[in-house]
Design a protein around this motif. Structure first.
Motif: not given
Length: 56
Positions: A4-6, A12-13, A15, A34, A38
């Motif tokens: 996943i990317e933040l 915002e996350f 996938e 996520a 966070s």
């Protein structure tokens, strides 16, 4: 298992790579990851490591 990317600007996350097993509910794991990311981001005052792992 997946990636996943933040986005630190919008917080915002996304996938990037879902878990490759169709028998595993990816939404559950995405939400859990996520949440953990966070918490890490908040504790580190906006600084975040390039990689992190979580096991339960």
């Amino acid at each position: 298992m997946g990636r996943i990317e933040l986005n630190k600007i919008t917080r915002e996350f996304a996938e990037l790579d879902p878990i490759p097993d169709p028998n595993i509910a990816t939404k559950f794991h995405f939400d859990r990851a996520a949440q953990k990311l966070s918490v890490c981001l908040i504790r580190e005052n906006g600084f975040f490591p390039n990689r992190i792992t979580f096991e339960s």
